[in-house]
Design a protein around this motif. Structure first.
Motif, PDB file in Angstrom:
ATOM      1  N   GLY A  96      90.468  65.450 -11.430  1.00 47.07           N
ATOM      2  CA  GLY A  96      91.345  64.946 -12.485  1.00 47.07           C
ATOM      3  C   GLY A  96      92.790  64.867 -12.035  1.00 47.07           C
ATOM      4  O   GLY A  96      93.511  63.903 -12.358  1.00 47.07           O
ATOM      5  N   LEU A  97      93.237  65.854 -11.272  1.00 51.00           N
ATOM      6  CA  LEU A  97      94.600  65.838 -10.747  1.00 51.00           C
ATOM      7  C   LEU A  97      94.797  64.669  -9.786  1.00 51.00           C
ATOM      8  O   LEU A  97      95.806  63.966  -9.827  1.00 51.00           O
ATOM      9  N   VAL A  98      93.814  64.471  -8.910  1.00 52.35           N
ATOM     10  CA  VAL A  98      93.892  63.376  -7.939  1.00 52.35           C
ATOM     11  C   VAL A  98      93.908  62.032  -8.662  1.00 52.35           C
ATOM     12  O   VAL A  98      94.722  61.154  -8.349  1.00 52.35           O
ATOM     13  N   ALA A  99      93.041  61.858  -9.651  1.00 56.12           N
ATOM     14  CA  ALA A  99      93.002  60.592 -10.395  1.00 56.12           C
ATOM     15  C   ALA A  99      94.313  60.344 -11.129  1.00 56.12           C
ATOM     16  O   ALA A  99      94.844  59.231 -11.124  1.00 56.12           O
ATOM     17  N   GLY A 100      94.852  61.392 -11.749  1.00 56.92           N
ATOM     18  CA  GLY A 100      96.116  61.240 -12.472  1.00 56.92           C
ATOM     19  C   GLY A 100      97.267  60.905 -11.549  1.00 56.92           C
ATOM     20  O   GLY A 100      98.096  60.042 -11.850  1.00 56.92           O
ATOM     21  N   ALA A 101      97.328  61.572 -10.399  1.00 51.62           N
ATOM     22  CA  ALA A 101      98.391  61.295  -9.437  1.00 51.62           C
ATOM     23  C   ALA A 101      98.236  59.895  -8.855  1.00 51.62           C
ATOM     24  O   ALA A 101      99.230  59.193  -8.632  1.00 51.62           O
ATOM     25  N   SER A 102      97.013  59.446  -8.620  1.00 51.66           N
ATOM     26  CA  SER A 102      96.777  58.102  -8.081  1.00 51.66           C
ATOM     27  C   SER A 102      97.250  57.026  -9.040  1.00 51.66           C
ATOM     28  O   SER A 102      97.785  55.996  -8.611  1.00 51.66           O
ATOM     29  N   LYS A 103      97.078  57.248 -10.331  1.00 54.04           N
ATOM     30  CA  LYS A 103      97.544  56.265 -11.323  1.00 54.04           C
ATOM     31  C   LYS A 103      99.051  56.068 -11.230  1.00 54.04           C
ATOM     32  O   LYS A 103      99.553  54.971 -11.432  1.00 54.04           O
ATOM     33  N   GLY A 105     100.807  55.871  -8.757  1.00 53.57           N
ATOM     34  CA  GLY A 105     101.148  55.027  -7.623  1.00 53.57           C
ATOM     35  C   GLY A 105     100.958  53.548  -7.889  1.00 53.57           C
ATOM     36  O   GLY A 105     101.132  52.737  -6.983  1.00 53.57           O
ATOM     37  N   THR A 106     100.599  53.187  -9.111  1.00 55.15           N
ATOM     38  CA  THR A 106     100.422  51.768  -9.450  1.00 55.15           C
ATOM     39  C   THR A 106     101.363  51.403 -10.597  1.00 55.15           C
ATOM     40  O   THR A 106     101.736  52.251 -11.411  1.00 55.15           O
ATOM     41  N   GLY A 109      99.580  51.989 -13.914  1.00 59.97           N
ATOM     42  CA  GLY A 109      99.280  53.372 -14.260  1.00 59.97           C
ATOM     43  C   GLY A 109     100.489  54.274 -14.383  1.00 59.97           C
ATOM     44  O   GLY A 109     100.387  55.388 -14.883  1.00 59.97           O
ATOM     45  N   TYR A 110     101.657  53.796 -13.902  1.00 58.53           N
ATOM     46  CA  TYR A 110     102.849  54.637 -13.948  1.00 58.53           C
ATOM     47  C   TYR A 110     103.286  54.846 -15.393  1.00 58.53           C
ATOM     48  O   TYR A 110     103.378  53.908 -16.164  1.00 58.53           O
ATOM     49  N   SER A 111     103.546  56.120 -15.741  1.00 60.14           N
ATOM     50  CA  SER A 111     103.892  56.410 -17.136  1.00 60.14           C
ATOM     51  C   SER A 111     105.275  57.023 -17.312  1.00 60.14           C
ATOM     52  O   SER A 111     105.738  57.158 -18.423  1.00 60.14           O
ATOM     53  N   GLY A 112     105.940  57.427 -16.231  1.00 57.47           N
ATOM     54  CA  GLY A 112     107.250  58.067 -16.377  1.00 57.47           C
ATOM     55  C   GLY A 112     107.105  59.414 -17.053  1.00 57.47           C
ATOM     56  O   GLY A 112     106.038  60.030 -17.048  1.00 57.47           O
TER      57      GLY A 112
END
Length: 167
Positions: A96-103, A105-106, A109-112
């Motif tokens: 879950g951490l990896v998926a959230g961090a990967s988002k 990078g796009t 997916g970037y949420s600020g």
């Protein structure tokens, strides 16, 4: 102490009182005063912090935990002290951490920065899963840690502090 016996958490007021007495900082000079070329904020510190004994908090927590375990060998303690881990991060949390961090990078997916009280979906999940819906998600606050929270409480409710509240 910051130790909590499993299923026996101390009342919130007691927890805050314990935590609030655990941190010390010297008084700061008045606004505009400088120390070694550093501009100080002038935020008044709680005078009780100066009464604390010098030393690092976590060795004292360790001594108290050891003494408690010696007197209560069957106790099952969850230590909220220094944060030493004894097990690796479970794979479902790591993924879950990896998926959230990967988002992040796009562009899509970037949420600020998130909401100051925590992400809405996380607060809803905490309210439903941990509190069986007995607590509204609006009452859940997700913070970045107790040290920051205690500092914020000191700034908000310290002696001599004036706070403004919007209608």
């Amino acid at each position: 102490t910051p130790e909590i016996c499993r299923h026996r958490a101390p009342p919130m007021a007691a927890s805050l009182a314990i935590a609030a007495t655990a941190f010390a900082a010297p008084s700061r000079p008045a606004v505009g005063a400088e120390r070694a070329g550093v501009q100080m904020s002038g935020v008044a510190r709680n005078a009780n912090f100066g009464k604390l004994q010098a030393g690092y908090l976590f060795p004292e927590i360790g001594r108290r935990r050891s003494a408690y375990l010696a007197a209560n060998p069957d106790a099952n303690i969850i230590s909220l002290g220094i944060g030493d881990t004894t097990q690796p991060v479970p794979s479902h949390i790591l993924s879950g951490l990896v998926a959230g961090a990967s988002k992040l990078g796009t562009k899509e997916g970037y949420s600020g920065y998130g909401a100051e009280q925590g992400m809405g979906p996380l607060r809803e999940k905490i309210a439903s899963a941990l509190y069986d819906g007995k607590v509204d998600a609006a009452e859940v606050f997700v913070s970045d840690g107790s040290k920051c929270d205690i500092g914020r409480l000191q700034m908000m409710f310290g002696s001599g502090v004036t706070s403004a509240v919007q209608d």
